[in-house]
Design a protein around this motif. Sequence first.
Motif, PDB file in Angstrom:
ATOM      1  N   GLY A  23       6.963  10.522   6.134  1.00 25.93           N
ATOM      2  CA  GLY A  23       7.838  10.469   7.295  1.00 25.93           C
ATOM      3  C   GLY A  23       7.629   9.199   8.103  1.00 25.93           C
ATOM      4  O   GLY A  23       6.716   8.402   7.837  1.00 25.93           O
ATOM      5  N   HIS A  24       8.489   9.019   9.121  1.00 33.10           N
ATOM      6  CA  HIS A  24       8.398   7.834   9.979  1.00 33.10           C
ATOM      7  C   HIS A  24       7.747   8.148  11.317  1.00 33.10           C
ATOM      8  O   HIS A  24       7.694   7.284  12.192  1.00 33.10           O
ATOM      9  N   ASP A  25       7.261   9.369  11.469  1.00 30.24           N
ATOM     10  CA  ASP A  25       6.611   9.762  12.711  1.00 30.24           C
ATOM     11  C   ASP A  25       5.373   8.908  12.961  1.00 30.24           C
ATOM     12  O   ASP A  25       4.699   8.465  12.019  1.00 30.24           O
ATOM     13  N   LYS A  26       5.058   8.660  14.231  1.00 27.80           N
ATOM     14  CA  LYS A  26       3.918   7.801  14.580  1.00 27.80           C
ATOM     15  C   LYS A  26       2.596   8.394  14.112  1.00 27.80           C
ATOM     16  O   LYS A  26       1.604   7.669  13.976  1.00 27.80           O
ATOM     17  N   ASN A  27       2.555   9.697  13.860  1.00 26.32           N
ATOM     18  CA  ASN A  27       1.318  10.337  13.431  1.00 26.32           C
ATOM     19  C   ASN A  27       1.074  10.243  11.917  1.00 26.32           C
ATOM     20  O   ASN A  27       0.012  10.627  11.441  1.00 26.32           O
ATOM     21  N   VAL A  28       2.066   9.751  11.162  1.00 23.34           N
ATOM     22  CA  VAL A  28       1.886   9.582   9.722  1.00 23.34           C
ATOM     23  C   VAL A  28       0.935   8.415   9.486  1.00 23.34           C
ATOM     24  O   VAL A  28       1.095   7.340  10.073  1.00 23.34           O
ATOM     25  N   SER A  29      -0.058   8.613   8.640  1.00 22.64           N
ATOM     26  CA  SER A  29      -1.108   7.619   8.449  1.00 22.64           C
ATOM     27  C   SER A  29      -0.599   6.322   7.837  1.00 22.64           C
ATOM     28  O   SER A  29       0.404   6.297   7.114  1.00 22.64           O
ATOM     29  N   LEU A  30      -1.313   5.236   8.126  1.00 25.58           N
ATOM     30  CA  LEU A  30      -0.963   3.923   7.587  1.00 25.58           C
ATOM     31  C   LEU A  30      -1.051   3.912   6.070  1.00 25.58           C
ATOM     32  O   LEU A  30      -0.223   3.289   5.390  1.00 25.58           O
ATOM     33  N   LEU A  31      -2.022   4.619   5.509  1.00 25.54           N
ATOM     34  CA  LEU A  31      -2.164   4.661   4.054  1.00 25.54           C
ATOM     35  C   LEU A  31      -0.933   5.292   3.410  1.00 25.54           C
ATOM     36  O   LEU A  31      -0.394   4.765   2.435  1.00 25.54           O
ATOM     37  N   ARG A  32      -0.470   6.410   3.950  1.00 29.29           N
ATOM     38  CA  ARG A  32       0.687   7.091   3.372  1.00 29.29           C
ATOM     39  C   ARG A  32       1.945   6.245   3.504  1.00 29.29           C
ATOM     40  O   ARG A  32       2.776   6.190   2.586  1.00 29.29           O
ATOM     41  N   LYS A  33       2.115   5.584   4.646  1.00 25.50           N
ATOM     42  CA  LYS A  33       3.282   4.721   4.829  1.00 25.50           C
ATOM     43  C   LYS A  33       3.243   3.543   3.862  1.00 25.50           C
ATOM     44  O   LYS A  33       4.271   3.147   3.308  1.00 25.50           O
ATOM     45  N   THR A  34       2.071   2.967   3.668  1.00 18.86           N
ATOM     46  CA  THR A  34       1.939   1.817   2.775  1.00 18.86           C
ATOM     47  C   THR A  34       2.135   2.230   1.319  1.00 18.86           C
ATOM     48  O   THR A  34       2.771   1.509   0.549  1.00 18.86           O
ATOM     49  N   LEU A  35       1.608   3.378   0.948  1.00 24.11           N
ATOM     50  CA  LEU A  35       1.745   3.867  -0.426  1.00 24.11           C
ATOM     51  C   LEU A  35       3.200   4.176  -0.745  1.00 24.11           C
ATOM     52  O   LEU A  35       3.666   3.947  -1.864  1.00 24.11           O
ATOM     53  N   GLY A  36       3.937   4.681   0.252  1.00 24.82           N
ATOM     54  CA  GLY A  36       5.367   4.912   0.081  1.00 24.82           C
ATOM     55  C   GLY A  36       5.682   6.148  -0.745  1.00 24.82           C
ATOM     56  O   GLY A  36       4.871   7.067  -0.886  1.00 24.82           O
ATOM     57  N   GLU A  37       6.877   6.156  -1.328  1.00 25.04           N
ATOM     58  CA  GLU A  37       7.352   7.311  -2.089  1.00 25.04           C
ATOM     59  C   GLU A  37       6.563   7.497  -3.377  1.00 25.04           C
ATOM     60  O   GLU A  37       6.255   6.534  -4.078  1.00 25.04           O
ATOM     61  N   LEU A  38       6.245   8.758  -3.681  1.00 24.62           N
ATOM     62  CA  LEU A  38       5.544   9.102  -4.915  1.00 24.62           C
ATOM     63  C   LEU A  38       6.383  10.088  -5.720  1.00 24.62           C
ATOM     64  O   LEU A  38       7.018  10.975  -5.154  1.00 24.62           O
TER      65      LEU A  38
END
Length: 296
Positions: A23-38
């Motif tokens: 998600g794009h929520d501010k609480n989503v971790s940097l690792l998950r945002k960087t890793l992207g879609e799986l």
Amino acid sequence: MAEIIQRDGTWTFDGETLRLVPGHDKNVSLLRKTLGELTLPLAALTGIAFEQGKKTGRLRLRLRDGADPLLQATGGKLADSSDPYQLTVEADRHGVAEYMVDEVRNALHLEQVPAEGSDSYLLPGPPVPLQVAAGDATVSFDGERVRLEWNWKTEEAKAAAGTRTIALADVAAVEWQPAIGLENGYLRFSVRNSPTKAPPKYDPNSVELWGFKKDPLMALVAAAVQARLPHPAAKALPAPGGAPAEISGAAPPAAAAEDDHDALLRRLRELGELHQSGVLTDEEFTVAKQAVLKRM
């Protein structure tokens, strides 16, 4: 088709693959945002569970041991917030989460997906080239070489030798450890024929981590390298350059050659399965297959 959309992310299951989008929520971790879609093939899963809380619940996937290079490299040390295989579920979507669990479990049962560990990676790992700056270095990996560039915070004794470049063929293992309490973390590359017991602060093949926001991103570097190393469950094959790997209590040459031939045949089958499932592109499959055939 089952789908659950939350601020934490979106999970979609079509009966064969599970698509995870952070998600794009501010609480989503940097690792998950960087890793992207799986995209997870059903064969990589061994289970799914929904843990219901008073206000929010949590969907949690269980992957087969050895299926994912990220989990292999981090060894269960990722924080829940950084774990891409968890999803926070709001109270009004608990019923949808339970439906997702039922759909995935039914598919696992119908397809008779084995629960035991996988002897090959079923996920490709983070894409390369990849560059992360954290701790006392900036680490770059292009699929063939690891490059360590030191910063002003690096211990002088370690930085004195300058930028460090390590060929993938020289990497025997990679290890990531997060900072916990007063203990610093690290990203360490074990280099062939160059053993060391130096702490990460002084080891030129290690990055020292102090528990800052970008530290978990070093786990992505570890996973990208891990995905390109021999799978831990695979039998030992000749080392790069044709030199045989050292194996304690090795069988006589004729038996060893037969074992290697069987291992190569299994590797060909694994490559075919990865290609069929879409993990390997046509070009990657052709290159990998030719490399195995040359060894045979």
